[in-house]
Write a protein that holds these residues in place. Structure first.
Motif, PDB file in Angstrom:
ATOM      1  N   LEU A 268       0.807  -1.298   0.002  1.00 11.37           N
ATOM      2  CA  LEU A 268      -0.048  -0.200  -0.005  1.00 11.37           C
ATOM      3  C   LEU A 268       0.948   1.264   0.085  1.00 11.37           C
ATOM      4  CD1 LEU A 268      -3.223   0.767   2.377  1.00 11.37           C
ATOM      5  CD2 LEU A 268      -1.320   2.418   2.085  1.00 11.37           C
ATOM      6  N   THR A 269       1.683   1.314   0.767  1.00 13.69           N
ATOM      7  CA  THR A 269       2.614   2.548   0.990  1.00 13.69           C
ATOM      8  C   THR A 269       3.663   2.727  -0.003  1.00 13.69           C
ATOM      9  OG1 THR A 269       4.189   1.207   2.232  1.00 13.69           O
ATOM     10  CG2 THR A 269       2.689   2.704   3.533  1.00 13.69           C
ATOM     11  N   ALA A 270       3.932   1.551  -0.731  1.00 12.76           N
ATOM     12  CA  ALA A 270       4.804   1.777  -2.131  1.00 12.76           C
ATOM     13  C   ALA A 270       3.864   2.251  -2.728  1.00 12.76           C
ATOM     14  CB  ALA A 270       5.313   0.368  -2.451  1.00 12.76           C
ATOM     15  N   HIS A 271       2.825   1.983  -3.286  1.00 13.30           N
ATOM     16  CA  HIS A 271       2.028   2.307  -4.221  1.00 13.30           C
ATOM     17  C   HIS A 271       1.468   3.803  -3.970  1.00 13.30           C
ATOM     18  CE1 HIS A 271      -1.891   2.454  -6.740  1.00 13.30           C
ATOM     19  NE2 HIS A 271      -2.134   3.390  -5.984  1.00 13.30           N
ATOM     20  N   CYS A 272       1.070   4.207  -2.799  1.00 18.16           N
ATOM     21  CA  CYS A 272       0.783   5.426  -2.751  1.00 18.16           C
ATOM     22  C   CYS A 272       2.138   6.525  -2.732  1.00 18.16           C
ATOM     23  CB  CYS A 272       0.353   5.799  -1.344  1.00 18.16           C
ATOM     24  SG  CYS A 272      -1.262   4.742  -1.071  1.00 18.16           S
ATOM     25  N   ALA A 273       3.143   6.009  -2.230  1.00 15.69           N
ATOM     26  CA  ALA A 273       4.430   6.985  -2.314  1.00 15.69           C
ATOM     27  C   ALA A 273       4.780   7.093  -3.885  1.00 15.69           C
ATOM     28  CB  ALA A 273       5.578   6.138  -1.537  1.00 15.69           C
ATOM     29  N   ARG A 274       4.836   6.024  -4.478  1.00 21.07           N
ATOM     30  CA  ARG A 274       5.080   6.095  -5.943  1.00 21.07           C
ATOM     31  C   ARG A 274       4.324   7.108  -6.739  1.00 21.07           C
ATOM     32  NH1 ARG A 274       5.119   1.177  -6.636  1.00 21.07           N
ATOM     33  NH2 ARG A 274       3.170   1.013  -7.289  1.00 21.07           N
ATOM     34  N   ASN A 275       3.049   7.066  -6.612  1.00 18.26           N
ATOM     35  CA  ASN A 275       2.189   7.794  -7.332  1.00 18.26           C
ATOM     36  C   ASN A 275       2.140   9.189  -6.730  1.00 18.26           C
ATOM     37  OD1 ASN A 275       1.370   5.680  -8.922  1.00 18.26           O
ATOM     38  ND2 ASN A 275      -0.373   5.256  -7.996  1.00 18.26           N
ATOM     39  N   LEU A 276       2.157   9.487  -5.415  1.00 19.29           N
ATOM     40  CA  LEU A 276       2.540  10.830  -4.891  1.00 19.29           C
ATOM     41  C   LEU A 276       3.585  11.481  -5.848  1.00 19.29           C
ATOM     42  CD1 LEU A 276       1.618  10.156  -1.265  1.00 19.29           C
ATOM     43  CD2 LEU A 276       0.759  12.032  -2.440  1.00 19.29           C
ATOM     44  N   ARG A 277       4.943  10.591  -6.064  1.00 16.74           N
ATOM     45  CA  ARG A 277       6.025  11.240  -6.395  1.00 16.74           C
ATOM     46  C   ARG A 277       5.583  11.434  -7.861  1.00 16.74           C
ATOM     47  NH1 ARG A 277       8.979   7.174  -6.097  1.00 16.74           N
ATOM     48  NH2 ARG A 277       8.669   6.421  -8.398  1.00 16.74           N
ATOM     49  N   ARG A 278       5.009  10.847  -8.662  1.00 14.77           N
ATOM     50  CA  ARG A 278       4.687  10.853 -10.069  1.00 14.77           C
ATOM     51  C   ARG A 278       3.939  12.113 -10.453  1.00 14.77           C
ATOM     52  NH1 ARG A 278       3.318   4.663 -11.900  1.00 14.77           N
ATOM     53  NH2 ARG A 278       5.366   3.549 -11.819  1.00 14.77           N
ATOM     54  N   ASP A 279       2.952  12.480  -9.547  1.00 21.29           N
ATOM     55  CA  ASP A 279       2.103  13.435  -9.584  1.00 21.29           C
ATOM     56  C   ASP A 279       2.964  14.878  -9.374  1.00 21.29           C
ATOM     57  OD1 ASP A 279      -0.189  12.042  -9.901  1.00 21.29           O
ATOM     58  OD2 ASP A 279      -1.372  12.734  -8.337  1.00 21.29           O
ATOM     59  N   ARG A 280       3.661  14.786  -8.169  1.00 19.38           N
ATOM     60  CA  ARG A 280       4.757  15.910  -7.863  1.00 19.38           C
ATOM     61  C   ARG A 280       5.622  16.200  -9.106  1.00 19.38           C
ATOM     62  NH1 ARG A 280       7.530  16.852  -2.260  1.00 19.38           N
ATOM     63  NH2 ARG A 280       5.335  17.109  -1.617  1.00 19.38           N
ATOM     64  N   GLU A 281       6.308  15.141  -9.693  1.00 16.67           N
ATOM     65  CA  GLU A 281       6.790  15.508 -10.911  1.00 16.67           C
ATOM     66  C   GLU A 281       6.166  16.208 -11.933  1.00 16.67           C
ATOM     67  OE1 GLU A 281       8.184  11.507 -11.734  1.00 16.67           O
ATOM     68  OE2 GLU A 281       9.962  11.623 -10.139  1.00 16.67           O
ATOM     69  N   ARG A 282       5.024  15.851 -12.104  1.00 11.66           N
ATOM     70  CA  ARG A 282       4.098  16.608 -12.927  1.00 11.66           C
ATOM     71  C   ARG A 282       3.740  17.838 -12.712  1.00 11.66           C
ATOM     72  NH1 ARG A 282       0.731  11.773 -15.536  1.00 11.66           N
ATOM     73  NH2 ARG A 282       0.833  10.882 -13.437  1.00 11.66           N
ATOM     74  N   GLY A 283       3.729  18.454 -11.475  1.00  6.99           N
ATOM     75  CA  GLY A 283       3.262  19.415 -10.898  1.00  6.99           C
ATOM     76  C   GLY A 283       1.536  19.310 -10.215  1.00  6.99           C
ATOM     77  N   LEU A 284       1.638  18.071 -10.114  1.00 11.28           N
ATOM     78  CA  LEU A 284      -0.049  17.631  -9.623  1.00 11.28           C
ATOM     79  C   LEU A 284       0.048  17.376  -8.098  1.00 11.28           C
ATOM     80  CD1 LEU A 284      -0.981  15.496 -12.460  1.00 11.28           C
ATOM     81  CD2 LEU A 284      -1.680  17.978 -12.172  1.00 11.28           C
TER      82      LEU A 284
END
Length: 340
Positions: A268-284
């Motif tokens: 769960l935490t890997a999924h959320c941390a990974r997708n939070l990072r991806r959003d941040r990289e795109r300014g989201l």
């Protein structure tokens, strides 16, 4: 049969239209409180009899969903929704003791949240959380020396982990998943069998025992458990990795309480941390930060157990007939004082 089914459908539609009209009228004339009273009229649904007979898990044994005909006691995928009177706490306690579990409880106390909430959180946890079980508390803070000393019962330990101070409270919330993932891969993951992750701005009011344990555990949000799915505050920006389309989602889950086995939480935490990072990289930035990503995860990977709002209740909502025994209560929100 077809005629009866059509009449039933029209009856449901008519009720929804009346509730919507009354809600809008109440909101215009009296404010939000009247809408809160009206939403209790929205039915939660009923667990099918065939499914109720099969509801059990490794911690509570055979469940008794018939004890709560006033609420929904199971999910569409067969997971139990735990309400007061649907389980035997003595059985849950005994089963956990027999399996010699150590249960972890994590909490983040950063900035002014440490002085404001942490002492009461820990003191009430000692009174109500997994009483009689082996417990290890993990407090994540940027000021380890300021963590209050709390008397712990035998078999219970407190560990303090230093984290960096983030510039914004939103960043604290979003970095939580990465920090938890690292901790679960380290000492926390080695010494605990199951872990509950909680917000610090709440306190225990009643027994919070092994009946909550499962491979993965989600918490129904106290403010949204009566709402129809199309009104739930999921992330709707399709550019975000947390986005759910209309028609997707099961319930709205609260990030103030979630948990499971170490392995499940690592996923769960890997999924959320990974997708939070991806959003941040795109300014989201998702609408509700890590909670939005948590809801996306539980849509894709259904929780094995769902906790009713009794396990994390907001006194601001007021009294509800179905909330018989609140276990954990939100503290009053004082964002202006606590968030920089």
């Amino acid at each position: 049969m077809a005629l009866k089914e059509r009449l039933r459908t029209w009856k449901r539609l008519f009720c929804w239209l009346i509730l919507l009209a009354l809600g809008l009228l109440g909101l215009l004339q009296h404010g939000l409180s009247i809408v809160r009273h009206l939403e209790t009229l929205i039915p939660m649904g009923v667990c099918p009899s065939a499914r109720m007979a099969l509801l059990r898990d490794n911690f509570t044994g055979l469940l008794n969903p018939w004890a709560r005909p006033d609420v929904l006691t199971c999910t569409s995928w067969g997971a139990p929704i735990i309400w007061d009177s649907t389980f035997n706490p003595a059985v849950a306690q005994q089963k956990a003791l027999q399996q010699n579990f150590t249960i972890g409880l994590t909490v983040f106390a950063v900035g002014r949240y440490l002085e404001k909430y942490l002492a009461r959180f820990l003191e009430t946890a000692e009174q109500h959380f997994m009483v009689g079980q082996r417990v290890v508390y993990y407090v994540f803070t940027e000021r380890p020396a300021a963590v209050p000393r709390v008397a712990l019962a035998p078999g219970r330990r407190l560990r303090v982990e230093r984290v960096a101070r983030e510039p914004r409270w939103q960043d604290v919330s979003m970095q939580r998943m990465r920090t938890l993932h690292e901790a679960l891969g380290g000492q926390l993951g080695r010494e605990a069998h199951f872990v509950l992750c909680m917000d610090v701005d709440q306190h225990f009011r009643g027994a919070f025992g092994p009946e909550v344990l499962a491979e993965s555990v989600a918490q129904l949000h106290a403010w949204h458990y009566h709402w129809p799915r199309w009104l739930l505050p999921y992330e709707r920006d399709v550019r975000s990795t947390a986005a759910l389309a209309l028609g997707e989602g099961d319930f709205y889950y609260h990030a103030a309480v979630f948990g499971g086995s170490v392995a499940a939480l690592r996923g769960l935490t890997a999924h959320c941390a990974r997708n939070l990072r991806r959003d941040r990289e795109r300014g989201l930035e998702a609408r509700w930060h890590d909670e939005s990503h948590l809801n996306k995860f539980f849509w894709l990977h259904k929780p094995a157990k769902v906790l009713s709002p009794e396990f994390c209740w907001s006194p601001e909502i007021g009294r509800r007939a179905e909330i018989r025994q609140p276990r954990l209560l939100w503290a009053p929100k004082e964002y202006a004082l606590l968030r920089d």
